[in-house]
Write an enzyme that holds these catalytic residues in place. Structure first.
Site, PDB file in Angstrom:
ATOM      1  N   PRO A 145       0.823  -1.219   0.000  1.00 30.82           N
ATOM      2  CA  PRO A 145       0.000   0.000   0.000  1.00 30.82           C
ATOM      3  C   PRO A 145       0.855   1.266   0.000  1.00 30.82           C
ATOM      4  O   PRO A 145       0.391   2.333  -0.364  1.00 30.82           O
ATOM      5  CB  PRO A 145      -0.800  -0.122   1.293  1.00 30.82           C
ATOM      6  N   GLU A 203       1.705  -7.856   8.964  1.00 32.94           N
ATOM      7  CA  GLU A 203       1.655  -6.378   8.973  1.00 32.94           C
ATOM      8  C   GLU A 203       2.564  -5.786   7.905  1.00 32.94           C
ATOM      9  O   GLU A 203       2.458  -4.617   7.545  1.00 32.94           O
ATOM     10  CB  GLU A 203       2.077  -5.849  10.355  1.00 32.94           C
ATOM     11  N   ARG A 248      -0.684  -9.906 -20.644  1.00 30.65           N
ATOM     12  CA  ARG A 248      -1.604  -9.748 -21.785  1.00 30.65           C
ATOM     13  C   ARG A 248      -1.048  -8.811 -22.841  1.00 30.65           C
ATOM     14  O   ARG A 248      -1.523  -8.807 -23.977  1.00 30.65           O
ATOM     15  CB  ARG A 248      -2.970  -9.255 -21.302  1.00 30.65           C
ATOM     16  N   ASP A 252      -7.811  -0.811 -25.840  1.00 31.49           N
ATOM     17  CA  ASP A 252      -7.941  -0.978 -24.386  1.00 31.49           C
ATOM     18  C   ASP A 252      -8.252   0.346 -23.702  1.00 31.49           C
ATOM     19  O   ASP A 252      -7.814   1.391 -24.148  1.00 31.49           O
ATOM     20  CB  ASP A 252      -6.592  -1.447 -23.802  1.00 31.49           C
TER      21      ASP A 252
END
Ligand code: 4FV
Length: 261
Positions: free
Chosen positions: A93, A120, A158, A173
């Site tokens: 994060p 954590e 991809r 896309d």
């Protein structure tokens, strides 16, 4: 392309290699995936890979040694397999928010070593000594870095030439031109009271691509105006967006009806 992932749950990656485009691309040799479990590099009797955080606090932290050893082994394997431009990425994060632009950037490397954390987090010294880059897939907290690693790998795999057959092309896309995708339609032509926009049945490619660009611009303006900020639109695109806005707020338009209600 070479992917090596350090993870306590290697079996989770069956989700990527077990079906669809990412399975087919692997079986046709477009990429290689090797999984490393830090527990195999733990030197203590209990093969533990986590411990309590210094300074107290909830949860556990992943220890530096098993992770450092696993990451080095992964990098060693990549270089002995011919990787020249490898990069080691921690999914966290605290990382740079993943975008298609970052996918294009990371796609230039012929080898990626990914660290999927648990608990954590990991001992900060792993980041200081072993990690080149941190990537976040979004501002929310997951139970592990495995799903983020697979999200990144799917976005990279991809776009490897040959991974997609024509029907699956990346040309149109979302985000390929920085805009959201235009609406898509297929059979039936009429569903209930809703018919496919006539322009798409016209066979007039100029009108069709103009409509699609207008819809992409309009949808981006409505849903993700933040994306328009970093885009320099051409005069034609500006005119198309103004046209969309006018139509959007024309009294008889659905939107206007909604507003009136
Ligand atoms: C995450 C994210 C994420 C944090 C603690 C794993 C978790 C746990 N990774 N983008 N969002 N990671 O939530 O990449 O160890």
């Amino acid at each position: 392309m070479h992917f090596d992932v350090v993870t306590l749950f290697p079996e989770m990656f069956d989700a990527l290699t077990g079906s669809g485009i990412t399975q087919r691309a692997r079986s046709s040799g477009l990429y290689e995936l090797v999984l490393w479990n830090p527990r195999d590099f733990s030197t203590n009797a209990y093969r533990s890979v986590d411990d309590r955080p210094y300074g107290g606090g909830p949860g556990m932290v992943m220890m530096v040694e098993p992770l450092a050893k696993a990451l080095r082994a992964a990098r060693q394997r990549q270089s002995s397999s011919g990787v020249k431009h490898g990069r080691t990425v921690f999914l966290s994060p605290q990382g740079r928010p993943l975008t298609q632009q970052i996918v294009e950037e990371l796609g230039k490397h012929d080898g990626l070593v990914l660290l999927a954390g648990r608990y954590e987090g990991v001992d900060e010294r792993v980041l200081q000594t072993e990690i080149d880059d941190q990537i976040s897939i979004g501002d929310y907290v997951l139970s592990g870095g495995e799903l983020p690693a697979m999200v990144l790998m799917d976005a990279l795999i991809r776009r490897i030439p040959g991974a997609l057959n024509d029907a699956e092309s990346v040309q149109q896309d979302s985000f390929s031109n920085g805009l959201l995708d235009c609406p898509q339609y297929t059979r039936p032509e009429v569903y209930g009271r809703d018919a496919v926009p006539a322009v798409l049945l016209s066979g007039h490619h100029g009108h069709i691509s103009r409509w699609r660009m207008k819809q992409s611009l309009g949808r981006t303006w409505r849903v993700r105006p933040d994306l328009l900020v970093n885009l320099s639109l051409s005069p034609e695109q500006m005119a198309l967006l103004e046209e969309y806005k006018m139509e959007e707020y024309k009294p008889e338009s659905k939107k206007a009806q909604e507003h009136i209600k």
